[in-house]
Scaffold this motif. Structure first.
Motif, PDB file in Angstrom:
ATOM      1  N   ILE A 137       0.833  -1.211   0.000  1.00 49.85           N
ATOM      2  CA  ILE A 137       0.000   0.000   0.000  1.00 49.85           C
ATOM      3  C   ILE A 137       0.865   1.256   0.000  1.00 49.85           C
ATOM      4  O   ILE A 137       0.620   2.200  -0.760  1.00 49.85           O
ATOM      5  N   GLU A 138       1.896   1.259   0.844  1.00 48.35           N
ATOM      6  CA  GLU A 138       2.783   2.425   0.913  1.00 48.35           C
ATOM      7  C   GLU A 138       3.453   2.691  -0.430  1.00 48.35           C
ATOM      8  O   GLU A 138       3.579   3.851  -0.861  1.00 48.35           O
ATOM      9  N   CYS A 140       2.363   1.732  -3.434  1.00 46.14           N
ATOM     10  CA  CYS A 140       1.337   2.195  -4.393  1.00 46.14           C
ATOM     11  C   CYS A 140       1.040   3.681  -4.188  1.00 46.14           C
ATOM     12  O   CYS A 140       0.840   4.426  -5.158  1.00 46.14           O
ATOM     13  N   ASP A 141       1.006   4.106  -2.940  1.00 47.22           N
ATOM     14  CA  ASP A 141       0.761   5.530  -2.653  1.00 47.22           C
ATOM     15  C   ASP A 141       1.869   6.405  -3.239  1.00 47.22           C
ATOM     16  O   ASP A 141       1.609   7.518  -3.712  1.00 47.22           O
ATOM     17  N   LYS A 142       3.096   5.906  -3.197  1.00 45.11           N
ATOM     18  CA  LYS A 142       4.214   6.669  -3.786  1.00 45.11           C
ATOM     19  C   LYS A 142       4.025   6.799  -5.291  1.00 45.11           C
ATOM     20  O   LYS A 142       4.278   7.861  -5.868  1.00 45.11           O
ATOM     21  N   ALA A 145       1.205   9.228  -6.005  1.00 44.94           N
ATOM     22  CA  ALA A 145       1.603  10.622  -5.753  1.00 44.94           C
ATOM     23  C   ALA A 145       2.314  11.204  -6.978  1.00 44.94           C
ATOM     24  O   ALA A 145       2.191  12.393  -7.277  1.00 44.94           O
ATOM     25  N   LYS A 157      -3.254  -1.439  -4.861  1.00 46.77           N
ATOM     26  CA  LYS A 157      -3.604  -0.890  -3.547  1.00 46.77           C
ATOM     27  C   LYS A 157      -4.925  -1.486  -3.067  1.00 46.77           C
ATOM     28  O   LYS A 157      -5.063  -1.871  -1.899  1.00 46.77           O
TER      29      LYS A 157
END
Length: 380
Positions: A137-138, A140-142, A145, A157
């Motif tokens: 998840i972390e 995918c967030d990058k 962004a 995610k």
């Protein structure tokens, strides 16, 4: 081209002016040379292997980064999904870590935004294969962004949230994916699985709440019939307050905590009957433990110890001041000394005694200064 190591030919060639020990040592070194190894599990990190790898990753930073990215992809695409690898979890994890290492090294070398996005996206895929849902998840967030419209990162995610049973977040991701990428994308199928699991969870939760509510009402009626008081039995919709508290006909099964405030220690007894003599229970625990390991001085042994329950009252302030809570502090506390024949039912019979979520018995020793401190604390 496959290279074969001919040990007999090597020995014949090395005999010319070599000692036997030197020949055998050289042969052993040749056997583990990267060019002759067939089984990758036998490969050890050597200067030769490092030099061979350096050839592959030679050039400017961006070229090296691209080659590292491709090396990571090669592991993911060609090896991770092989049946023989999937069957061996430790080997599968090892390959995942090797792929992540390549991607990490690529990120350190490159400043190309597109390559960074692709590398991070593939790292998220590897984390999913490792069942490392949080890091997935972390990562995918990058990616999101840097590229809010990255379909794979958003889908991965959602997959990670689904595996974590965080269905609300997974449903939000699916809804966003359907809005962005349409009904022909992979999101509707994931959304369907999320909805199915949400329904299962809702039914399971409803059944559990119904059972708990019925049980609490039974416990409540049992206490009310005898004039006993129990804290928080009305809150059916909150977390379960006393999962061990049971009523079986005319008997109550309750959990008990023996608290040793001087040493911040506890002992727990489960499913105790209300007719149980408290001192007998405590002596059983003491005998079973062979004394308390933390009581090196031997102070916590009969007849030097005292067992008690605490009654806590909050009397109304007379007359109450306008705009104030008539039951605000100060609180009054008093001890109920537990005699040799005192049962739990007799404590519950005491006026103003309210049983907390777990029946609490305080244990102090008259041989220590803490005993006087405890008495004073109750009266302050």
């Amino acid at each position: 081209m496959d290279l074969e190591f001919d040990e007999d030919a090597a020995i014949e060639e090395l005999r010319k002016g070599w000692k036997k020990d030197d020949i055998l040592k050289e042969i052993e070194e040749l056997k583990v040379h990267p060019l002759f190894i067939k089984n990758e599990d036998e490969i050890k990190e050597t200067e030769t292997l490092g030099a061979l790898r350096a050839v592959q990753f030679d050039g400017d930073d961006e070229t090296v980064a691209l080659n590292l990215y491709k090396a990571g992809n090669s592991i993911v695409v060609e090896r991770l999904d092989a049946p023989e690898v999937k069957e061996r979890w430790t080997h599968h994890r090892y390959l995942c870590l090797q792929a992540l290492k390549k991607y990490d090294e690529a990120l350190l070398k490159t400043k190309d935004k597109d390559l960074i996005i692709r590398t991070l996206s593939n790292m998220a895929l590897v984390f999913l294969k490792m069942k490392s849902w949080g890091p997935a998840i972390e990562t995918c967030d990058k990616v999101l962004a840097l590229s809010p419209g990255h379909e794979k990162a958003l889908y991965r995610k959602g997959q990670a949230y689904f595996e974590l049973a965080r269905y609300e977040e997974a449903a939000e991701v699916c809804q966003k994916g359907i809005e962005q990428f349409g009904p022909k994308s992979s999101f509707p199928e994931l959304a369907s699985r999320v909805h199915e699991e949400q329904e299962k969870l809702a039914k399971k939760t409803q059944t559990k709440v119904s059972v708990l509510k019925s049980k609490r009402e039974k416990v409540h009626a049992f206490f009310t019939k005898r004039g006993w008081r129990l804290s928080n039995f009305e809150s059916y919709d909150s977390r379960p307050f006393e999962p061990e508290l049971e009523v079986d006909g005319e008997d109550l099964s309750l959990p008990v905590l023996f608290l040793f405030p001087e040493h911040a220690q506890v002992d727990f007894a489960k499913e105790v009957n209300q007719h149980t003599v408290i001192w007998s229970l405590f002596e059983q625990i003491l005998e079973q433990d062979g004394g308390f390991a933390w009581d090196s001085a031997g102070n916590y042994r009969p007849p030097d110890i005292e067992l008690c329950a605490i009654v806590e009252q909050t009397p109304p302030i007379n007359p109450p001041k306008p705009g104030t809570d008539p039951y605000e502090k100060p609180k009054l506390r008093r001890k109920i000394i537990i005699g040799q024949d005192t049962t739990f039912a007799q404590i519950l019979d005491v006026k103003d005694y309210v049983m907390p979520k777990v029946f609490e018995i305080f244990v102090t020793s008259k041989r220590t200064p803490f005993y006087s401190y405890f008495e004073k604390a109750l009266n302050d």
